[in-house]
Design an enzyme around this catalytic site. Structure first.
Site, short mmCIF file in Angstrom:
data_model
loop_
_atom_site.label_atom_id
_atom_site.label_comp_id
_atom_site.label_asym_id
_atom_site.label_seq_id
_atom_site.Cartn_x
_atom_site.Cartn_y
_atom_site.Cartn_z
CG HIS A 1 -0.58 -2.45 3.04
ND1 HIS A 1 -0.28 -3.80 2.94
CD2 HIS A 1 0.01 -1.87 1.98
CE1 HIS A 1 0.45 -4.01 1.87
NE2 HIS A 1 0.65 -2.85 1.27
CG ASP B 1 -1.96 -6.22 4.86
OD1 ASP B 1 -2.76 -5.28 5.06
OD2 ASP B 1 -0.97 -6.13 4.09
CB SER C 1 0.79 -3.97 -1.84
OG SER C 1 2.08 -3.93 -1.28
#
Length: 368
Positions: free
Chosen positions: A110, A140, A214
């Site tokens: 993402h 992901d 992230s």
């Protein structure tokens, strides 16, 4: 009398002092009995080892802005002349981890999804463009590659050795302020939250994971990589990449490197498939005391059907390892390769059967 007390007292006092010295130096844990103001344990060496392998990632893509609904209505009535949709650059940020000397970087999908430009800032201040090697939506994860010399790949740990309560450090680029470190513990293992056919095996931690973290590193107290920081799970029941309020989740390094190796070698992730749908036995089966998975369906032409597994069987072991959790079983089978052979032990009536299955490739259907 005074001379007698002095004679008896000095040996006793010397013995007490010797005992205290032994306790302090050889018996008490490190840090117990430290003088006020004495420095506590530091994770400086762990950060010093891992930090050069963690990078900041900046991405940009062109987005088309939606016109104001009122303006759109006025254009429809031809009260105002039509206008071309406005396009602008949208920027985002995240983190990544250098995994190989060849410049492969693991990050969250993402972070780079839809990006037209990907720029990487290294710990030593160098910047460079990155190419997308591949991505895997099911976990992901994405792999980038940069072309620079003198890279510092991170030391890989083993998430299978993790225990609840172990100290962990999250390293990344929170809120774009630059590389930062937060500290916490492993709160839980084997967490999952989303769709049944998504491959989840999260490490839960209370180390704060901010937006921008992230794709960064979750490391142990020696600086070895344990996981890739992924998302924060909030009380809304959704993955949250825009706030640090919630439960921090990281993808175990074992799963992340499996995905990375496939993306580098094949351009996609090739997962193993057995072809059964199972449910926990819930105290049923021939031996209700033994953990088992009840087979609810068998896909036609699947490895399970060819091996002789039938609906109503109770799977108790795979390659002599007990099974109890369907998701964990799915993860283990998915990390096999087509052509791998496994022994599936099932209970059928009063019989225990060892059935041989040859794994084939998964097409991301919801069964195993």
């Amino acid at each position: 009398m005074r001379n007698l007390l002095a004679t008896l007292g000095w040996p006793a006092l010397a013995g007490i002092l010797a005992a205290l010295l032994i306790l302090d130096r050889w018996v008490l844990p490190n840090g117990v009995g430290n003088a006020p103001g004495q420095a506590a344990a530091s994770y400086h060496q762990a950060v010093r080892m891992a930090a050069p392998s963690v990078v900041n990632i900046y991405t940009a893509k062109v987005v088309t802005e939606r016109p104001n609904p009122l303006l759109r209505e006025l254009q429809r009535r031809r009260l105002v002349p039509p206008q071309q949709p406005r396009r602008r650059w949208s920027q985002s940020l995240g983190s990544g981890v250098i995994m190989t000397q060849e410049g492969h970087i693991l990050t969250s999908n993402h972070v780079i999804a839809g990006a037209e430009l990907i720029q990487v800032l290294l710990h030593d201040g160098r910047t460079t463009a990155a190419n997308l090697v591949g991505y895997d939506q099911a976990t992901d994860l994405a792999v980038l590659q940069i072309d620079l010399s003198d890279l510092r790949p991170i030391v890989r740990g083993d998430a299978n050795n993790l225990r609840v309560g172990d100290v962990v450090l999250a390293i990344g680029n929170p809120l774009g302020v630059g590389q930062s470190v937060t500290q916490g513990i492993v709160s839980a293992l084997g967490r999952y939250f989303y769709e049944p056919n998504v491959f989840e095996d999260f490490i839960q931690t209370d180390a704060i994971i901010h937006p921008g973290n992230s794709g960064g590193a979750l490391v142990d107290s020696s600086g070895s990589l344990l996981g890739i920081n992924s998302v924060t799970y909030s009380n809304s029941g959704q993955a949250n990449t825009s706030t640090s309020i919630g439960i921090g989740l990281a993808i175990p390094v074992n799963l992340a490197t499996f995905v990375m190796d496939d993306l580098i070698n094949y351009g996609e992730v090739i997962r193993g498939w057995l072809g059964v749908s199972v449910e926990p036995a819930g105290g049923q089966g021939p031996d209700s005391r033994r953990p088992a998975l009840r087979v609810d369906s068998v896909s036609a032409g699947s490895p399970a059907e060819k091996a002789g597994i039938t609906v109503g069987d109770y799977i108790t072991h795979i390659d002599d390892e007990p099974v109890a959790d369907g998701r964990i079983t799915m993860m283990k089978i998915a990390m096999l390769k087509p052509g791998d052979r496994i022994t599936v032990t099932v209970e059928r009536g009063q019989q225990s059967l060892d059935l041989q299955a040859i794994i084939s490739a998964l097409n991301l259907s919801p069964d195993y």
